[in-house]
Enzyme design. Sequence first.
Site, PDB file in Angstrom:
ATOM      1  CB  CYS A 130      -1.065  -0.050   1.182  1.00  0.00           C
ATOM      2  SG  CYS A 130      -0.198  -0.172   2.814  1.00  0.00           S
ATOM      3  CG  ASP A 346      -8.397   2.803   0.433  1.00  0.00           C
ATOM      4  OD1 ASP A 346      -7.259   2.520   0.511  1.00  0.00           O
ATOM      5  OD2 ASP A 346      -9.358   2.650   1.349  1.00  0.00           O
ATOM      6  CG  HIS A 348      -5.744  -0.337   1.643  1.00  0.00           C
ATOM      7  ND1 HIS A 348      -5.476   1.240   2.080  1.00  0.00           N
ATOM      8  CD2 HIS A 348      -4.699  -0.705   2.417  1.00  0.00           C
ATOM      9  CE1 HIS A 348      -4.462   1.292   2.807  1.00  0.00           C
ATOM     10  NE2 HIS A 348      -4.000   0.047   2.938  1.00  0.00           N
TER      11      HIS A 348
END
Length: 459
Positions: A130, A346, A348
């Site tokens: 990430c 994001d 993820h």
Amino acid sequence: MNPSAPSAHSEGPSSADDLMDDWLFLSSESAEPQVLEVSRDEQEAEDRGRLKSKLVSAWNSVKYGWPLKQKSKFSKTSPVTMLGKSYELKYQGDREFFRRSFTSMLWLTYRRGFAPLAGCSLTTDSGWGCVLRTGQMLLAQGLLLHLMPPDWTWSVSHHAVKDDMDLKSRPAGRGQSFQEGPHNRSRKLSLGSLLDRPMEATHRRVVSWFADRPEAPFGIHHLVELGKSSGKKAGDWYGPSIVAHILRKAVAASADLPTLVVYVAQDCTVYLEDVKRLCERPSTHSWTSVIILVPVRLGGQDLNPAYITCVKKLLMLKCCIGIIGGKPKHSLFFVGFQGDHLLYLDPHYCQLTVDVKKENFPLESFHCNYPRKMSFSRMDPSCTIGFYAKSQKDFKSLCTVVNEALSTSADTYPMFIFAEGQSHEQVGGTRPTGVTYIQRKNERKRVDTSSSLDEFVLL
């Protein structure tokens, strides 16, 4: 993005009348990469590999505890600030411009199904990559400023846009507004699409630089390879400071960007002489554009409240290209704020890899459909802040405006400083392994950091 996709740190829903749901920028059908026709055996093998990747992704989701995505709420009475620009969402013109600006940023997430990383069998970075992905997004934002015209946006006029709210008309004379009415807006967006066509090749080229293949200069394969010199390997967690140095090496090794360099601050200090030596080209009397990355740690386990105002001030600057940071489970790319909440992209969300060698490869999965917010109180203090200066004049302006923003934390220790001269490394000094230096007024103090997750200066 699929509404059920995982997302970290979203705040809970609100029932206030002045709040509105996020909106869908792109059609969900366009989010998946196109698949070429293959034989039955090849298809079965691909299906088995895909199932394995999905199981790995599902296991990582359980292991790291990512919650299901919740909808963010945006106030119509409070402006949204995003990388130097402010948007009044109660006006249709500003809402439309915010949509286009947000969705134009490159969204780089976990991928699955790419070629195995060197030295291992991993074909996905789900669960560990990430920070590398947020680092890619930070660099990508700098590249868009470097290569695209000012205020360039990616045209989404050919996609359906969901907007079922009552909107107030934008007052005349405010600029950057779209014409009212569905037909007028459609005509203007179509014109914008035509004007954007000359830049589409550049846009695709930038996207291809971040592709999940060994040849891509800023792809996951090359970044992992560069991380080996820092003791990292595929499957490890990469901290924001290490990622900053990996990005510096990646840009320095790329033949595609001869007019751009990356400078990484040392000990929370930007040494002006070092930047000058890096950017000046005496033979041509020119100045190379520069991305400045500043790794910092804004407090202990939690963000020091004194720095929240300073973070807001930095995100209000046009020279700021974002902030990366987060704990091992939740690294995000922060690009703006509304009130007491940060706006972020994001990483993820695990998507299938895209074959960028294919002509007119799909771009939709590289652009985020949904803006997301989280409370400042949930921001991890381990960060790397990015800035971009196109010219020497821009760099001098950057120093001035950033110093003004940093002055808001003067009652504590500044987040970082600009200093004349060179760093101790440039003048021949050496630094013991696992030791960093903290500037406390007029003294420099040694602190052992060998057991920490990353090499941050603790303010």
